[in-house]
Write a protein that holds these residues in place. Structure first.
Motif, PDB file in Angstrom:
ATOM      1  N   UNK A 177       0.827  -1.189   0.000  1.00 20.84           N
ATOM      2  CA  UNK A 177       0.000   0.000   0.000  1.00 20.84           C
ATOM      3  C   UNK A 177       0.867   1.246   0.000  1.00 20.84           C
ATOM      4  N   UNK A 182       0.925   5.419   1.334  1.00 21.58           N
ATOM      5  CA  UNK A 182       0.347   6.394   2.252  1.00 21.58           C
ATOM      6  C   UNK A 182       0.775   7.802   1.852  1.00 21.58           C
ATOM      7  N   UNK A 239       1.281  11.653   3.656  1.00 17.98           N
ATOM      8  CA  UNK A 239       1.393  12.393   4.904  1.00 17.98           C
ATOM      9  C   UNK A 239       1.583  13.868   4.610  1.00 17.98           C
ATOM     10  N   UNK A 285      -0.541  11.605   9.170  1.00 18.58           N
ATOM     11  CA  UNK A 285      -1.148  10.682   8.207  1.00 18.58           C
ATOM     12  C   UNK A 285      -2.417  11.281   7.611  1.00 18.58           C
ATOM     13  N   UNK A 323      -4.478   6.336   3.027  1.00 16.11           N
ATOM     14  CA  UNK A 323      -3.803   5.109   2.605  1.00 16.11           C
ATOM     15  C   UNK A 323      -4.578   4.530   1.435  1.00 16.11           C
ATOM     16  N   UNK A 342       4.607   0.914   1.767  1.00 18.97           N
ATOM     17  CA  UNK A 342       4.821  -0.261   2.613  1.00 18.97           C
ATOM     18  C   UNK A 342       4.931  -1.427   1.658  1.00 18.97           C
TER      19      UNK A 342
END
Lengths: 116, 113
Positions: free
Chosen positions: B32, B34, B36, B46, B49, B93
């Protein structure tokens, strides 16, 4: 609800000295990660602690070490400081388990370390 | 080599317009991605996602797309406001690593009134 707390906020050290940075995770989080952020760059992963053990480590020398305590708080230790260690050190917490990070990581405001 | 690249130049947008930020990656297999937001002297916060099997995610004025064929994510802020001015970071990730996320270097966004 307190988020991630880091101390100290700023620190000046001399080359060759040792430093300890501290982190208290967000309530309900049991996993702590440490990141180094140089000026103008994104954070770089140092290591992660879960259940008081180092779970994974990034590309950092052994001078960087850590610890997690039973209350989930954590310390980052850096020995034999170099000028290049000057950076913002960020602590991030999350719940552990297979969905770790799925709801994002909660970061503290960091410790600004200056090595002179 | 493995890379995550974001717009290296700062982005200056007129208030009310849509800001679009780009995140490209090479030689990674992300589980995935993300996004920020980071303000000066603060830690990242955050925002969103998106998983590798999702095409689009929305949250209020924010929209993220994820194209694993192009290896690219786009981050949109509609009806931008001066308060949206900050640095925006994308982070991956990987399937091969459950513990760490890998950040790009960020794009600085300025919204002028």
């Amino acid at each position: 609800d307190a988020g991630v707390t880091q101390s100290p906020t700023h620190l000046i050290k001399t080359r060759g000295q040792q430093v300890t940075l501290r982190c208290s995770p967000k309530s309900g989080h049991d996993t702590v990660s440490w990141y180094q952020q140089a000026l103008g760059q994104g954070p770089q992963f140092i290591f992660q602690y879960y259940e008081e053990e180092e779970r994974q480590r990034g590309n950092f020398p052994d001078r960087f070490s850590g610890h997690q305590f039973p209350n989930y708080s954590s310390e980052l230790n850096v020995n034999a400081l170099l000028l290049g260690d000057s950076a913002l050190y960020l602590c991030a917490s999350s719940p552990g388990g297979p969905r770790q990070g799925f709801y994002g990581y909660t970061f503290g405001s960091g410790t600004r370390l200056t090595v002179v | 080599s493995q890379k995550i690249e974001q717009n290296s130049e700062a982005l200056n947008i007129q208030e009310g317009k849509t800001a679009t930020l780009t995140c490209n990656y090479t030689n990674y297999s992300p589980a995935y991605l993300q996004w920020y937001r980071q303000d000066p002297g603060r830690g990242p916060v955050f925002l969103l996602l998106i998983r590798e099997n999702e095409k689009e995610k929305r949250k209020e004025r924010l929209k993220v797309t994820f194209d694993t064929t192009l290896k690219q994510s786009l981050f949109h802020i509609t009806a931008s406001q001066p308060a949206d001015s900050a640095t925006y970071l994308c982070a991956l990730r990987l399937y091969s690593s459950a513990s760490k996320i890998i950040f790009g270097s960020g794009t600085r966004l300025s919204i002028r009134p």
